[in-house]
Write an enzyme that holds these catalytic residues in place. Structure first.
Site, PDB file in Angstrom:
ATOM      1  N   GLU A   1     -74.726 -46.499  90.950  1.00 12.47           N
ATOM      2  CA  GLU A   1     -74.939 -46.784  89.535  1.00 12.47           C
ATOM      3  C   GLU A   1     -76.033 -47.838  89.501  1.00 12.47           C
ATOM      4  OE1 GLU A   1     -71.386 -48.284  87.644  1.00 12.47           O
ATOM      5  OE2 GLU A   1     -72.552 -49.205  86.027  1.00 12.47           O
TER       6      GLU A   1
ATOM      7  N   ASP B   1     -72.563 -57.856  80.165  1.00 14.85           N
ATOM      8  CA  ASP B   1     -72.632 -58.425  81.511  1.00 14.85           C
ATOM      9  C   ASP B   1     -72.300 -59.905  81.592  1.00 14.85           C
ATOM     10  OD1 ASP B   1     -73.269 -56.197  83.167  1.00 14.85           O
ATOM     11  OD2 ASP B   1     -75.172 -56.099  82.084  1.00 14.85           O
TER      12      ASP B   1
END
Ligand SMILES: Cc1ncc(COP(=O)(O)O)c(C=O)c1O
Lengths: 408, 259
Positions: free
Chosen positions: B49, B60
């Protein structure tokens, strides 16, 4: 359907919900609570009572004849949101959302802030309702708006200086979203402008629409007619949407949003999102934004922390698209000059954000001539900006600015 | 069946599940990010990924934010993503998904992005801030170019939304293990088990768990109920600390959890 009836999630091709799946349940919950509150007379009554006894609503309008002499003689009417408790329009939205948060059983409020006005208003509401409050503020802004940091802390809020990205408002929003994702169970994200995922743009607009509803009546009562133009500064766009909304279907009324042009819209240093942005997704909505070819958000620049944002609310993007509202850039220098002019001609020191709208009014007045009536959203007061203004005009180093009378 | 589903089902048939590694493209440099991706596959990772650096990564945590910001400061451009995918695919056979926030794809042009990703040998996209409700353009582009589309399901997702994620996804459904953002956690939320079981009830045959997984033990635990385990921040930290050799070592260790 009239323009006033558009309630999202989409405004034309703008709006929507571009957020992590984890937040969808919270947005759905908020939307449902807001829909219920919207038609609940008890909610409306509670908010109206708070505004009457705490905010200080209705806010007055003030005619500014000496200022208007510099605007081609047009009549200039100021909607005095600066007189609200905490010193800006931001409290209108904050009290509405804080009441909703209470209904949802949330005990913790988080907020982002640029200039600090929304953070102060949020900290105030948290104090009033006995809630915990965390305010995210870019590290660049905690420096240039230090006084507001002190206010928030005094009110009992925790202020987090955000060190990521460009360390300004956009990064504060990112961190607030990250907090919300992790703490959504007990936390309400009190978003401070008409941006973000649905239902925020609609809800925040509605909570601010009192600005336009009141002032439309006030202008009619004072002048016997509607204004020719309504001017407001646009950062995310909340005070502008608030004052525009009541006039959306009054075709004779020009709606003019003033964006921060920084050093000029043709320089790399500005925050003129509508004038210079492209459609894109930022902070949960499709709207216009300042971005590079790859879709990376570009840093905006403005002397005014509250307008220093590379995005804008989706309803503004739409109003611009369909030509119902027009958006113009005002440079740092033009805004500061309007700030000084209003101070010296009317004894009102506006926020630097607001000064952008005032410069816009000066220009509009010259276009409209002496018959013109211009309603200006005086979104906030300048106390928080004294340090910036003092430095800009060199008021504290003994050299001083030109004495009264030379204002121009 | 897509290459991603094929890989997952092969690993499942072997009595285990897939180990999926997240690494940002362009960190610490473009070359090293390619080398790191190849190295983790050579050390037991089944699916890659690759993350596309973006200025406003709301999903994030600190470790990945820092890495992607470095990549941007080093001049990462979108077109580098296709080069990176191509180079990785030339070296190893593992399927490569690209993890990206939506705006870069929108600006590149959704169909053009899909075409270029396919040409580079990419398998599809993981889209953390694109929900199926807003994805009509991506649905058609991914169909047209035969690409996987991985949507997310969270502990807070309603049953209706679980079903929607299952129906809209291709490759696998990304089961978010916790209400939060990326970052290593000492215990992978019990919520992960709940998300997977609710996805199964919604008819899901392929689901991988991500967020917070950082040890072989956690990989083993997750693979006891899910089809794959996604590790990100732990690998990014290893790459920051000890470069390609260290990320390879950590990958090998994590892969021991798949056996
Ligand atoms: C006084 C004042 N006016 C305007 C703004 C800009 O916000 P908006 O565009 O949402 O009204 C701010 C933001 O901090 C502000 O403090």
């Amino acid at each position: 359907m009239t323009l006033r009836d558009v309630v999202g999630p989409y405004f034309g091709t703008f709006g929507g919900r571009f957020v992590p799946e984890s937040l969808i349940a919270a947005l759905d919950e908020l939307d449902a609570a807001y829909q219920a509150a919207r038609v609940d007379p008890a909610f409306a009554a509670e908010l109206a009572e708070l505004h009457r006894t705490y905010t200080g609503r209705p806010s007055i309008i003030t005619e500014a004849p000496r200022f208007a002499e510099h605007a081609g003689g047009a009549r200039i009417l100021l909607k005095r949101e600066d007189l609200n408790h905490t010193g800006s329009h931001k409290i209108n939205n904050v009290l509405g959302q804080a009441l909703l948060a209470k209904r949802l059983g949330k005990t913790r409020l988080i907020a982002e802030t640029g200039a600090g006005q929304h953070g102060v208003a949020s900290a105030t509401a948290a104090a009033l309702f006995g809630m915990e409050c965390v305010v995210y503020m870019g590290a660049v802004d905690t420096e240039r708006q230090a006084l507001n940091v002190a206010r928030m802390k005094l009110l009992g809020a925790e202020v987090v200086a955000v060190q990521t990205g460009s360390r300004t408002l956009k990064d504060a929003i990112n961190d607030a979203m990250r907090d919300w994702v992790a703490n959504v169970e007990n936390t309400h994200y009190l978003l401070g402008t008409v941006a973000g995922p649905h239902p925020f743009p609609t809800m925040v607009r509605d909570f601010h629409s009192v600005i336009g509803t009141e002032s439309r009546e006030q202008v009619l009562a004072l002048t016997g007619r509607l204004p020719d133009a309504v001017a407001a500064c646009v950062g995310g766009g909340s005070n502008a949407m608030g004052i525009f909304h009541a006039f959306l279907d009054d075709e004779s009324v020009r709606l003019v949003g003033l964006e921060a042009a920084g050093d000029g819209v043709d320089t790399p240093h500005h925050a003129a999102t509508i004038s210079r942005g492209r459609p894109g997704v930022l902070h949960g909505a499709r709207s216009l934004m300042l971005q590079d070819e790859d879709g990376q958000t570009m840093e905006s620049h403005s002397i005014s922390a509250g307008l220093d944002y590379p995005g804008v609310g989706p309803e503004h993007a739409w109003l611009s698209d369909i030509g119902r509202a027009e958006y113009r850039g005002v440079t740092d220098a033009e805004a500061m000059s309007a700030l000084r002019l209003l101070s010296r001609t009317e004894g009102i020191i506006p926020a630097i954000e607001t000064a952008h709208a005032l410069h816009g009014a000066l220009e509009l007045g010259k276009e409209l001539g002496p018959e013109g009536i211009i309603l200006v959203s005086l979104s906030g007061r300048g106390d928080k900006d004294m340090e910036t203004a003092a430095r800009y005009f060199r008021l504290l180093d003994g050299e001083g600015d030109a004495p009264a009378g030379s204002a121009s | 069946m897509s290459s991603v589903e094929q890989t997952i089902s092969t690993r499942r048939d072997a009595g285990s599940g897939a180990l999926i590694a997240y690494l940002p493209i362009g960190f610490p440099t473009l070359d090293e990010s390619v080398e790191a991706a190849i190295a983790v596959v050579e050390n037991g990772v089944d699916i890659l990924e690759l993350g596309l650096p973006y200025s406003d990564p709301v999903m994030d945590g600190a470790a990945i934010q820092k890495a992607t910001q470095t990549a941007l400061q080093n001049g990462f451009r979108l077109r580098d993503a296709f080069t990176a995918v191509e180079r990785v695919r030339a070296a190893v056979d593992a399927p490569v998904l690209v993890m990206t926030y939506w705006n870069p794809v929108m600006q590149y042009g959704v169909d053009r992005f899909a075409a270029d990703l396919k040409n580079a040998g990419g398998a599809g996209l993981i889209t953390p801030d694109l929900i199926p409700d807003e994805a009509s353009e991506w649905m058609s582009a991914s169909e047209a170019h035969d690409l996987d589309r991985v949507f997310l399901a969270a502990p807070s997702s309603s049953d209706v939304r679980m079903r929607q994620a299952v129906e809209a996804s291709r490759g696998f459904v990304y089961a978010v293990s916790t209400m939060g953002i990326t970052g290593a956690r000492s215990d992978v939320d019990a919520a992960a088990r709940g998300v997977v079981s609710r996805l199964r009830d919604a008819g899901c045959t392929s689901t991988c768990v991500g967020l917070g997984i950082s040890t072989a033990e956690q990989v083993r635990d997750v693979l006891s109920y899910a089809d794959g385990a996604i590790v990100g921040s732990r690998l990014v930290a290893a790459l920051s600390e000890g470069g390609v050799p260290e990320v390879a070592r950590v990958a090998a260790d994590l892969a021991s959890g798949t056996r």
